[in-house]
Design an enzyme around this catalytic site. Sequence first.
Site, PDB file in Angstrom:
ATOM      1  N   ALA A  66      41.658  37.870  33.411  1.00 52.57           N
ATOM      2  CA  ALA A  66      40.515  38.307  34.204  1.00 52.57           C
ATOM      3  C   ALA A  66      39.317  37.373  34.076  1.00 52.57           C
ATOM      4  O   ALA A  66      38.552  37.197  35.022  1.00 52.57           O
ATOM      5  CB  ALA A  66      40.114  39.723  33.788  1.00 52.57           C
ATOM      6  N   VAL A  91      55.575  54.713  52.537  1.00 53.86           N
ATOM      7  CA  VAL A  91      54.202  54.212  52.616  1.00 53.86           C
ATOM      8  C   VAL A  91      54.225  52.852  53.314  1.00 53.86           C
ATOM      9  O   VAL A  91      55.281  52.307  53.597  1.00 53.86           O
ATOM     10  CB  VAL A  91      53.558  54.093  51.219  1.00 53.86           C
ATOM     11  CG1 VAL A  91      53.457  55.449  50.542  1.00 53.86           C
ATOM     12  CG2 VAL A  91      54.337  53.104  50.340  1.00 53.86           C
ATOM     13  N   LEU A  98      57.072  48.163  53.718  1.00 58.53           N
ATOM     14  CA  LEU A  98      57.413  47.967  55.122  1.00 58.53           C
ATOM     15  C   LEU A  98      56.713  48.967  56.045  1.00 58.53           C
ATOM     16  O   LEU A  98      56.529  50.143  55.703  1.00 58.53           O
ATOM     17  CB  LEU A  98      58.930  48.097  55.311  1.00 58.53           C
ATOM     18  CG  LEU A  98      59.820  47.106  54.557  1.00 58.53           C
ATOM     19  CD1 LEU A  98      61.284  47.462  54.768  1.00 58.53           C
ATOM     20  CD2 LEU A  98      59.548  45.684  55.019  1.00 58.53           C
ATOM     21  N   VAL A 105      40.819  32.406  39.232  1.00 58.56           N
ATOM     22  CA  VAL A 105      41.528  33.544  39.826  1.00 58.56           C
ATOM     23  C   VAL A 105      40.554  34.448  40.578  1.00 58.56           C
ATOM     24  O   VAL A 105      39.338  34.275  40.512  1.00 58.56           O
ATOM     25  CB  VAL A 105      42.262  34.362  38.737  1.00 58.56           C
ATOM     26  CG1 VAL A 105      43.223  33.482  37.965  1.00 58.56           C
ATOM     27  CG2 VAL A 105      41.254  35.027  37.777  1.00 58.56           C
ATOM     28  N   GLN A 115      56.260  57.400  54.960  1.00 60.00           N
ATOM     29  CA  GLN A 115      55.158  56.533  55.264  1.00 60.00           C
ATOM     30  C   GLN A 115      54.043  57.360  55.855  1.00 60.00           C
ATOM     31  O   GLN A 115      54.075  57.905  56.914  1.00 60.00           O
ATOM     32  CB  GLN A 115      55.537  55.407  56.233  1.00 60.00           C
ATOM     33  CG  GLN A 115      54.331  54.621  56.668  1.00 60.00           C
ATOM     34  CD  GLN A 115      54.714  53.385  57.424  1.00 60.00           C
ATOM     35  OE1 GLN A 115      55.592  52.664  57.040  1.00 60.00           O
ATOM     36  NE2 GLN A 115      53.995  53.191  58.506  1.00 60.00           N
ATOM     37  N   HIS A 164      55.814  50.097  37.137  1.00 57.42           N
ATOM     38  CA  HIS A 164      54.531  49.444  37.391  1.00 57.42           C
ATOM     39  C   HIS A 164      54.648  48.337  38.439  1.00 57.42           C
ATOM     40  O   HIS A 164      53.886  48.290  39.419  1.00 57.42           O
ATOM     41  CB  HIS A 164      53.986  48.893  36.070  1.00 57.42           C
ATOM     42  CG  HIS A 164      52.577  48.410  36.107  1.00 57.42           C
ATOM     43  ND1 HIS A 164      52.256  47.107  36.420  1.00 57.42           N
ATOM     44  CD2 HIS A 164      51.409  49.037  35.849  1.00 57.42           C
ATOM     45  CE1 HIS A 164      50.949  46.950  36.347  1.00 57.42           C
ATOM     46  NE2 HIS A 164      50.405  48.112  36.014  1.00 57.42           N
ATOM     47  N   ASN A 171      41.249  47.887  32.116  1.00 58.80           N
ATOM     48  CA  ASN A 171      40.930  49.313  32.149  1.00 58.80           C
ATOM     49  C   ASN A 171      40.225  49.816  30.904  1.00 58.80           C
ATOM     50  O   ASN A 171      40.419  50.958  30.485  1.00 58.80           O
ATOM     51  CB  ASN A 171      42.230  50.111  32.331  1.00 58.80           C
ATOM     52  CG  ASN A 171      42.987  49.734  33.572  1.00 58.80           C
ATOM     53  OD1 ASN A 171      42.392  49.361  34.578  1.00 58.80           O
ATOM     54  ND2 ASN A 171      44.304  49.827  33.510  1.00 58.80           N
ATOM     55  N   TYR A 224      39.184  34.146  33.732  1.00 63.16           N
ATOM     56  CA  TYR A 224      39.324  32.779  34.233  1.00 63.16           C
ATOM     57  C   TYR A 224      38.624  32.616  35.580  1.00 63.16           C
ATOM     58  O   TYR A 224      38.748  33.453  36.487  1.00 63.16           O
ATOM     59  CB  TYR A 224      40.798  32.408  34.386  1.00 63.16           C
ATOM     60  CG  TYR A 224      41.632  32.496  33.141  1.00 63.16           C
ATOM     61  CD1 TYR A 224      41.067  32.316  31.874  1.00 63.16           C
ATOM     62  CD2 TYR A 224      43.002  32.759  33.215  1.00 63.16           C
ATOM     63  CE1 TYR A 224      41.845  32.393  30.726  1.00 63.16           C
ATOM     64  CE2 TYR A 224      43.795  32.827  32.073  1.00 63.16           C
ATOM     65  CZ  TYR A 224      43.208  32.651  30.835  1.00 63.16           C
ATOM     66  OH  TYR A 224      43.993  32.721  29.704  1.00 63.16           O
TER      67      TYR A 224
END
Length: 403
Positions: free
Chosen positions: A283, A187, A181, A288, A105, A170, A272, A285
């Site tokens: 994307a 991380v 966490l 969202v 982390q 992914h 992308n 809509y």
Amino acid sequence: MRRRTTAILLACALAGATGLTAQAAPAPAAPAPEGDYIVVLKDGTDAKAKADKHSQDNGARVGHLYQSALKGYSGRMSAQSRDRVAADPDVAWVEPVRQVRSTAQSLPTGVDRANADASPTAAIDGVDQRTDVDVAVIDTGVDSGHPDLNVVGGKNCTLPVLPPEDGNGHGTHVAGTIGALDNGDGVVGVAPGARIWPVKVLNDAGMGTTADVVCGIDYVAAHAGEIDVANMSLGGAGTDDGQCGRASGDSEHQAICRAVGAGVTFAVAAGNDAADAKDSTPAAYDEVITVSALADFNGQPGGGAPATCRDDQDDTFADFSNFGADVDLIAPGVCINSTWPNGAYNTISGTSMATPHVAGGAALHKATNPAATPEQVKNALQQAGTTDWTFPSKTRTAPRNPS
């Protein structure tokens, strides 16, 4: 502030002889081609009963059954069967299934740039105090055994008999950016320890179909009282008809509208392709939060940091990111370090990586404002955003009210 919109579902041969001359039997007719379709039923229709009837009467081979985000099912059938199904008065529309794909982390630079480490709700201090919020990751699945993730529930829409494990990476990466966490190791995510619900709609190659995506949204809608936020770092071609899919026959759009109406906030990737997001769904809509990617290499505004894992310019709109009036927010999406399957970590880029920063931000807001509607969550994130980055205007038109 926006927009106008963004699929594989039988024959007899007769032979005989007449008179005194034997005749050769004709060659059997080739089977009619089949296709995969999504059948959307009118409200109030019993989805299972209707799917069973269509299977019996028209030979439809039923796949997913949708009962929460919409009423209907996916199935494979011939074009002739499709036409008979479409003529059923209880059917709203029949649409071909389309292909979709992932859009790919220490304190990660993105979490730093999003100022999650300054949030009293996130309380990032190396002590494992978990954010009381639930986030669905509609993706390739999630590594349920990763020691840096708090994984609960979930569904596999690609192979329902299996758990929603991630053989791609992914979805696990997305999950870590949202809620890794705060345990002093690996991380940390934007909303540390958030309960992650893996919803596998993409296979281990990162590909999938709208039938599986609608299955995932249907699962989220069925758990709307538990799931607060959903992340969709995926997309395909399509537009917004402005009527929740009713005009264009878009089941994904209708499903999202129903899930949003049930109180789930959706953060989705802009895409992308360095193109206008109006031609990509989800994307495009309106319902969202559509997220583009920022190139940020040191977690701080001001520019000037050297590029790391890929060639781009610090504090600029990422060169690959979709853009346009449908974009609601921009977030770090270049060289993002996060969780990876088998307990590992990895650094990758994409609007897929930007989106979970926003989903994590939405989760923090819901944790302290549990009654907030999806629209209120969007507005709160936009108001909290900044514009301390540069847009390369030489190739694109900047999104409205970016932050």
